[in-house]
Design a protein around this motif. Structure first.
Motif, PDB file in Angstrom:
ATOM      1  N   PRO A 251      48.901  42.307  22.377  1.00  0.00           N
ATOM      2  CA  PRO A 251      47.553  41.868  22.001  1.00  0.00           C
ATOM      3  C   PRO A 251      47.104  42.397  20.642  1.00  0.00           C
ATOM      4  O   PRO A 251      46.173  41.844  20.052  1.00  0.00           O
ATOM      5  CB  PRO A 251      46.672  42.453  23.124  1.00  0.00           C
ATOM      6  N   GLN A 267      46.099  47.433  30.838  1.00  0.00           N
ATOM      7  CA  GLN A 267      46.532  46.486  29.812  1.00  0.00           C
ATOM      8  C   GLN A 267      47.884  46.929  29.236  1.00  0.00           C
ATOM      9  O   GLN A 267      48.180  48.117  29.180  1.00  0.00           O
ATOM     10  CB  GLN A 267      45.505  46.402  28.685  1.00  0.00           C
ATOM     11  N   TYR A 269      50.662  46.853  25.991  1.00  0.00           N
ATOM     12  CA  TYR A 269      50.781  46.734  24.533  1.00  0.00           C
ATOM     13  C   TYR A 269      52.191  47.138  24.104  1.00  0.00           C
ATOM     14  O   TYR A 269      52.920  47.797  24.856  1.00  0.00           O
ATOM     15  CB  TYR A 269      49.771  47.663  23.825  1.00  0.00           C
ATOM     16  N   LYS A 287      41.832  45.674  24.002  1.00  0.00           N
ATOM     17  CA  LYS A 287      41.574  44.349  24.568  1.00  0.00           C
ATOM     18  C   LYS A 287      40.314  44.327  25.435  1.00  0.00           C
ATOM     19  O   LYS A 287      39.461  43.452  25.294  1.00  0.00           O
ATOM     20  CB  LYS A 287      42.778  43.885  25.388  1.00  0.00           C
ATOM     21  N   SER A 288      40.187  45.310  26.336  1.00  0.00           N
ATOM     22  CA  SER A 288      39.065  45.293  27.271  1.00  0.00           C
ATOM     23  C   SER A 288      37.858  46.076  26.774  1.00  0.00           C
ATOM     24  O   SER A 288      36.766  45.938  27.323  1.00  0.00           O
ATOM     25  CB  SER A 288      39.501  45.867  28.620  1.00  0.00           C
TER      26      SER A 288
END
Length: 629
Positions: A251, A267, A269, A287-288
């Motif tokens: 991401p 997440q 990565y 991301k979040s």
């Protein structure tokens, strides 16, 4: 209705309401789960009506409802695991999962058989409904689920064929609800979480599930070139030239990941990208935007394997440094360990010379690796991690200390590592963590001491280092889990005679007696086991008697579980033999009646203790009668 009865019924109502949320289950377990959820949910009016009429339950009736509560808790746990776990794991192990559904059905039916619902003053409608449900549960226990032949055939073809029929894969993906990008990503994460907590060698099962998931991913990537805009989660469209699936891209960099890792938010990565982000001082997930609980990075082995398989099937050169699941350790020989020696050495360098943040992250990653499997524990120890982790037990950073003591706990599962941990001088430092660390660190320190105390010579050293008093403090102050860790360690340490005296002088008897009297605290078993071992000591007998424990021991003999009745009888025997005053106290609180029943229904050891003590009490009664007016 007494408050305890009402609390029990309220818990049953709460359980049925939570279970009702799983009524819309789909997929190959949907019908089995749906039937069970429906039946359990229909029990709810029965519980609510018992609350409304304030029913008073007798002891046997309470037992029946308690058995039912336990069965419903087991059902709820099963529903959660099925709905939150890996779908591929479930289909690979579908026989055992179907058996679990059958087992909880048997438990519920057995509980209903113990409940005399005909005698309660409930409405005729509710009574008939419970009778019907009981009948349905009984029929369900006698019936075993038929195999879904189409599903079995599709699974066999998908696993055996190198290039399975797309229609088979499509049916299989729909049956498993693994047709969309979101579903496939969730499945990848579920598989990763499963193998992260897997003990033993997961190689064959891992490869089987990875291969199946890869074929389903291929099926998704070769669907029609028209994306389905009618759903929120779109299936990847077909392209003549390979297009990197979105969830294979980092991401941050948007490039194909070669070393995917998971951060604390879940997440994934590329390692180098997220490391740069963290090194820049960021504390959130890119991301979040959630705050990261820690900066530890967990390798996503499932996704890494899938990327390798996707690259291979599309004729793309594997990304640089893309490793396989099976690694080779220095000195030769393959292993199913995910513990890359170079990677571990890099972690140890950070643990030894890094900043506070780097030390915390390195200790956290070693903790996770050591938890994962036996090969990792050997690899980490061979790399020289144990002395460095022992040093970090004195870290001023609480999280580093927690990670370090927990990593040592996980490493100590290996028998050889137990000796290495003790040789590194860890006992004194672990006891210090037990005294002054955070609650999580104290709990894991207690568990580590228990693990080390399996070796008899370590019992002496741990007791001499002052662990007993610190464990008693945890027994009084800890969470329920902490109390259990402390009790288990104390029990094991007190096998050594010298530690019994330390425990008694440390004041352990009073908190143990309080735990005995708190039936709802969940510590009666542990408290009795420790008291049983202390009652063989002269100081221990005196302290137990002074704590006014005889009435509660007699009550446990009367109403406890078989194991607890046995321990309570043994303690009472040691207390009363040769002591007329304690015998009188036991007789006055009804020990003779409880012991007589135990001689008929107890374990063999309990029968022996009860018979011996009962004979002495009866002799005492004869003396009292003959000395009367």
């Amino acid at each position: 209705m007494e408050s305890t009865n009402e609390e029990l019924m309220t818990r049953l109502v709460d359980s049925t309401k939570q279970i009702s949320k799983f009524s819309n289950s789909k997929g190959f377990l949907g019908r089995i789960q749906g039937d069970l959820v429906r039946r359990i949910t229909l029990l709810n009016p029965f519980f609510e009506e018992l609350i409304d009429i304030s029913v008073e339950l007798e002891e046997e009736e309470i037992t029946g409802f308690e058995v039912l509560r336990i069965a419903l808790d087991s059902s709820l746990e099963l529903f959660r695991s099925v709905n939150e776990g890996s779908k591929l794991l479930q289909i690979v192990h579908r026989d055992s999962i179907v058996q679990k559904f059958h087992d909880v059905t048997v438990e519920i039916e057995a509980a209903l058989s113990q409940i005399p619902y005909d005698k309660f003053e409930i409405s005729e409608e509710v009574r008939e409904q419970v009778q019907l449900l009981h009948f349905q549960f009984k029929r369900a226990t006698e019936r075993h689920e038929d195999y879904d032949l189409q599903l079995s055939h599709d699974l066999a073809m998908a696993e055996s064929a190198v290039d399975p029929d797309p229609e088979i894969l499509k049916r299989l993906s729909q049956e498993l609800q693994l047709s969309t990008i979101d579903e496939l990503k969730k499945e990848s994460h579920a598989i990763h979480e499963y193998f992260l907590s897997y003990y033993g060698d997961p190689d064959d099962c891992f490869q089987r599930m990875s291969s199946l998931l890869k074929k389903l991913v291929d099926c998704a990537t070769t669907q029609s070139s028209e994306p389905d805009s009618s759903t929120g989660s779109k299936v990847i469209s077909r392209h003549r030239s390979p297009v990197i699936p979105e969830y294979f891209r980092c991401p941050i960099s948007l490039e194909l990941m070669k070393d995917p890792v998971i951060v604390s938010t879940g997440q994934t990565y590329e390692r180098s990208s997220i490391q740069k982000w963290l090194d820049a001082g960021h504390k959130t997930c890119p991301k979040s935007q959630e705050t990261l609980l820690h900066s530890g990075l967990t390798p996503n082995y499932v996704l890494k394997s899938l990327i390798a398989l996707w690259c291979e099937s599309n004729g793309i050169e594997l990304p640089q440094n893309q490793g396989s699941y099976r690694t080779t350790r220095p000195g030769g020989g393959s292993s199913s360990s995910d513990c890359d020696h170079t990677f571990v050495l890099a972690l140890l360098e950070k643990l030894d010379h890094g900043t506070t943040e780097q030390q915390r992250a390195a200790a956290g990653e070693l903790r996770l690796l050591a938890k994962r499997n036996a090969d990792n524990r050997v690899c980490i120890a061979e790399a020289g991690a144990i002395p460095l982790l022992v040093e970090r037990l004195s870290s001023p950073d609480p999280r580093t200390q927690e990670h370090s003591v927990t990593a040592l706990l996980n490493l100590s599962i290996n028998e050889s590592n137990k000796g290495a941990i003790v040789d590194a001088g860890a006992i004194t430092d672990i006891v210090e963590v037990l005294k002054n660390g955070s609650m999580e660190a104290r709990e894991n320190a207690a568990a580590t001491l228990f693990s080390l105390s399996v070796v008899d010579e370590n019992k002496v050293a741990i007791g001499a280092a002052g662990a007993i008093q610190a464990l008693i403090n945890l027994l009084e102050e800890g969470t329920r889990r902490g109390k259990k860790d402390a009790a288990t360690a104390i029990f094991n340490l007190c096998i050594y005679q010298g530690n019994k005296s330390r425990a008694i002088k440390g004041g352990i008897v009073d908190p143990l007696t309080r735990l005995l009297k708190d039936a709802g605290g969940g510590m009666v078993d542990e408290a009795l086991a420790i008291l049983a071992i202390l009652s063989t000591n002269q100081e221990g007998k005196a302290a137990i008697a002074e704590a006014d424990s005889i009435p509660v021991l007699v009550e446990i003999i009367r109403t406890g579980s078989p194991r607890n009745r046995e321990n309570a009888a043994a303690i009472l025997w040691y207390l009363c033999i040769g002591n007329m005053e304690r015998l009188n106290v036991a007789r006055e609180v009804g020990a003779d009646v409880a012991l007589k029943e135990l001689t008929e229904n107890g374990t063999d050891r309990a029968k022996r203790k009860a018979a011996s003590l009962l004979e002495i009490i009866q002799q005492l009664e004869g003396v009292v009668i003959s000395a009367g007016p």
